[in-house]
Design an enzyme around this catalytic site. Structure first.
Site, mmCIF file in Angstrom:
data_model
loop_
_atom_site.group_PDB
_atom_site.id
_atom_site.type_symbol
_atom_site.label_atom_id
_atom_site.label_comp_id
_atom_site.label_asym_id
_atom_site.label_seq_id
_atom_site.Cartn_x
_atom_site.Cartn_y
_atom_site.Cartn_z
ATOM 1 N N THR A 88 0.876 -1.188 0.000
ATOM 2 C CA THR A 88 0.000 0.000 0.000
ATOM 3 C C THR A 88 0.906 1.229 0.000
ATOM 4 O OG1 THR A 88 -0.130 -0.173 2.418
ATOM 5 C CG2 THR A 88 -1.961 -1.085 1.172
ATOM 6 N N GLU A 154 0.412 -6.704 10.447
ATOM 7 C CA GLU A 154 1.736 -7.299 10.589
ATOM 8 C C GLU A 154 2.692 -6.251 11.157
ATOM 9 O OE1 GLU A 154 2.798 -10.460 10.003
ATOM 10 O OE2 GLU A 154 4.499 -9.514 10.989
ATOM 11 N N PHE A 155 3.524 -6.674 12.109
ATOM 12 C CA PHE A 155 4.426 -5.710 12.749
ATOM 13 C C PHE A 155 5.896 -6.014 12.492
ATOM 14 C CE2 PHE A 155 0.540 -6.124 15.309
ATOM 15 C CZ PHE A 155 0.084 -4.819 15.265
ATOM 16 N N LYS A 210 -1.953 -0.849 14.041
ATOM 17 C CA LYS A 210 -0.754 -0.840 13.208
ATOM 18 C C LYS A 210 -0.203 0.578 13.005
ATOM 19 C CE LYS A 210 2.473 -1.663 10.474
ATOM 20 N NZ LYS A 210 3.021 -2.710 9.672
ATOM 21 N N ASN A 214 3.300 2.427 14.576
ATOM 22 C CA ASN A 214 4.340 3.087 13.774
ATOM 23 C C ASN A 214 4.461 4.573 14.122
ATOM 24 O OD1 ASN A 214 5.170 0.798 12.548
ATOM 25 N ND2 ASN A 214 4.323 1.244 10.535
ATOM 26 N N CYS A 266 8.186 2.158 5.571
ATOM 27 C CA CYS A 266 7.023 2.130 6.476
ATOM 28 C C CYS A 266 6.833 3.411 7.279
ATOM 29 C CB CYS A 266 7.119 0.934 7.410
ATOM 30 S SG CYS A 266 6.997 -0.625 6.533
HETATM 31 C C1 UDX Z 1 8.992 -0.482 11.220
HETATM 32 C C2 UDX Z 1 8.361 -1.004 12.518
HETATM 33 O O1 UDX Z 1 9.381 -1.192 13.499
HETATM 34 C C3 UDX Z 1 7.623 -2.301 12.254
HETATM 35 O O2 UDX Z 1 6.977 -2.767 13.439
HETATM 36 C C4 UDX Z 1 6.601 -2.073 11.166
HETATM 37 O O3 UDX Z 1 5.922 -3.282 10.866
HETATM 38 C C5 UDX Z 1 7.258 -1.502 9.921
HETATM 39 O O4 UDX Z 1 7.997 -0.322 10.232
HETATM 40 P P1 UDX Z 1 11.207 -1.076 9.878
HETATM 41 O O5 UDX Z 1 10.876 0.059 8.964
HETATM 42 O O6 UDX Z 1 11.662 -2.367 9.299
HETATM 43 O O7 UDX Z 1 9.956 -1.424 10.827
HETATM 44 O O8 UDX Z 1 12.405 -0.557 10.812
HETATM 45 P P2 UDX Z 1 12.722 -0.042 12.280
HETATM 46 O O9 UDX Z 1 13.695 -1.008 12.848
HETATM 47 O O10 UDX Z 1 11.526 0.288 13.084
HETATM 48 O O11 UDX Z 1 13.529 1.297 11.916
HETATM 49 C C6 UDX Z 1 12.925 2.352 11.171
HETATM 50 C C7 UDX Z 1 13.890 3.479 10.959
HETATM 51 O O12 UDX Z 1 14.148 4.159 12.185
HETATM 52 C C8 UDX Z 1 15.277 3.090 10.433
HETATM 53 O O13 UDX Z 1 15.669 4.044 9.466
HETATM 54 C C9 UDX Z 1 16.166 3.141 11.634
HETATM 55 O O14 UDX Z 1 17.502 3.434 11.291
HETATM 56 C C10 UDX Z 1 15.541 4.280 12.431
HETATM 57 N N1 UDX Z 1 15.747 4.192 13.880
HETATM 58 C C11 UDX Z 1 15.275 3.109 14.559
HETATM 59 C C12 UDX Z 1 16.378 5.218 14.564
HETATM 60 O O15 UDX Z 1 16.803 6.209 13.976
HETATM 61 N N2 UDX Z 1 16.530 5.123 15.917
HETATM 62 C C13 UDX Z 1 16.075 4.050 16.621
HETATM 63 O O16 UDX Z 1 16.253 4.036 17.847
HETATM 64 C C14 UDX Z 1 15.429 3.011 15.932
#
Ligand code: UDX
Length: 439
Positions: A88, A154-155, A210, A214, A266
């Site tokens: 999406t 989904e998370f 969800k 986020n 995301c």
């Molecule tokens: C995220 C959500 O965690 C997940 O539950 C959802 O289903 C999809 O979106 P994701 O995008 O895979 O998952 O990554 P995530 O590990 O959450 O990190 C997102 C972004 O935030 C990354 O660019 C990461 O570098 C940044 N980040 C993360 C930070 O800058 N600081 C942090 O402490 C954690």
């Protein structure tokens, strides 16, 4: 007989879900309209990097429990439970979610559903979508009431898709009947037996869980990055501040790492789509703070460019910049809205010669950013650099020997965009170490 499972849409979410469902012992058919994708998954070759997925696909395919097809008819004949995992993305010209893949899926599958089944939406959608899909399904499916809908967001995180799917920290089930609940409980019997909470709710709440999750994660990351701005102004250290906050059990240390901020497919798109949807519902004011969350996040990128600029004397003209990292975070090859590439591009536009290295995202980066230069290793990216920028915290960069890297650069300047390096180690090796929110 355990229910037979189909997974509609075999991108990152769908391919991971299909492989994990087979691992949990179900017979699984993955369905996608992209023939090339179906071919590569049928050979256990995912088109993206995800630790452990290739092995899981191999095991599923070899066991005979997992297969892939382009045929919706086969899927309708095969499945008792149809998971919808289509993308999406952001719609062109707006912040809203583009639901065309979801609608296409329901419109193709619905008329073929001749026997009782449960259709389970997993895609991230604006609240209200599930109710629309249920109405549409009732109109289309020859099975009538027998073809039911559930919403089960989904998370999973990229880079951790396999453990997050096999051992989720919660299962949220938006349901309208006991039959649907019984089916989903059967599907998730293993994680539930391991202690994973199973929360039953209505469609709207399930959809909202969800996007609210986020939005909260994005807010937490931007909160600590706002503190980093204040630390810069006050001469304090945001990494110590974050560690001290994280020890408070009410706050917790997860998603509290200050630095270059969030990117990926995301968080940025989901908070914008959430704001747009809340506006449609007349609740725009409630999410106005997410605009600030987005703005703080954007400033992390420009502050990193400024910090690098300071280190090279205020101008990038004729300077060489070594960039470590292109993926939006480590352990994936996803460059969607990657903060690392955003910074690399900005520095390039300001006149620097930028050389990028990433352990997994090189092909994607090259394809989408052909104007940047690329190297085959971290050391080659750093060669002759006036400043090295650590922008994605891959383990191999954290393990790099600053003494060895010092030998290949022109000037020993490093910006730690993820607050992931050990400043003492780099300074001892003669580096001028800088990071946001630290002095
Ligand atoms: C995220 C959500 O965690 C997940 O539950 C959802 O289903 C999809 O979106 P994701 O995008 O895979 O998952 O990554 P995530 O590990 O959450 O990190 C997102 C972004 O935030 C990354 O660019 C990461 O570098 C940044 N980040 C993360 C930070 O800058 N600081 C942090 O402490 C954690």
């Amino acid at each position: 007989m355990p229910p037979r499972v189909t997974v509609m849409g075999t991108g990152h979410l769908g391919a991971s879900h299909a492989a994990c469902m087979a691992e949990l012992g179900f017979d699984v058919l993955g369905v996608d309209s992209d023939e090339a994708l179906v071919d590569s998954l049928s050979q256990a070759e995912p088109t993206f990097y995800e630790p452990g997925l290739k092995q899981l696909l191999r095991r599923g395919l070899d066991s005979g429990r997992l297969s892939f097809t382009t045929s919706y008819q086969r899927a309708a004949d095969f499945g008792d439970v149809h998971f919808i995992c289509v993308g999406t993305p952001t719609a062109t010209g707006s912040n809203r979610a583009d639901l065309s893949y979801l609608h296409a899926c329901i419109n193709s599958l619905g008329p073929l559903l001749a026997r009782p089944c449960l259709v389970v939406g997993k895609s991230t959608v604006p609240v209200g979508t599930a109710a629309d899909c249920a109405r549409r399904l009732a109109e289309l499916a020859p099975a009538g009431d027998g073809a039911e809908l559930a919403w089960n967001p989904e998370f999973l995180r990229e880079g951790r898709a396999v453990p997050d799917t096999l051992h989720p920290d919660r299962i949220v089930a938006g349901l309208r009947s006991e039959r649907a609940e019984a089916t989903l409980r059967e599907i998730y019997a293993r994680p539930v037996a391991e202690g994973t909470p199973f929360l039953v709710t209505d469609f709207a709440t399930a959809e909202l869980v969800k996007v609210a999750a986020n939005a909260f994660l994005a807010t937490k990351i931007s909160f600590i990055n706002a503190m980093s701005e204040v630390c810069d102004a006050a001469g304090a250290d945001v990494t110590v501040l974050a560690a001290a906050l994280g020890h408070d059990a009410r706050i917790g240390s997860a998603s509290l790492n200050p630095g270059l901020g969030f990117g990926g497919g995301c968080l940025p798109k989901d908070i914008r789509a959430f704001m747009a949807r809340a506006g449609d519902l007349g609740a725009g004011q409630s999410l106005a703070f997410l605009r600030e969350v987005d703005a703080i996040n954007g400033r992390c990128r420009s502050r990193t460019v400024e910090l690098a600029s300071e280190l090279v004397g205020g101008s990038f003209g004729g300077r060489r910049v070594g960039v470590l990292g292109a993926a939006f975070k480590p352990d994936c090859d996803d460059i969607r809205d990657s903060p690392a590439l955003d910074v690399a591009e900005a520095v390039h536009r300001l006149g620097a010669q930028v050389t990028v290295y990433d352990p997994e995202a090189m092909d994607n980066a090259r394809r989408h950013h052909p104007d940047l230069k690329y190297a085959d290793s971290a050391m080659e990216a750093a060669r002759d650099a006036d400043v090295v920028l650590l922008l994605t915290e891959w383990q191999e960069f954290l393990d790099a020997d600053p003494g060895v890297m010092a030998e290949v650069v022109t000037q020993r300047n490093v910006v730690d965009g993820r607050n992931a390096l050990d400043p003492a180690r780099w300074r001892t090796a003669g580096w001028n170490y800088r990071a946001l929110g630290r002095h």
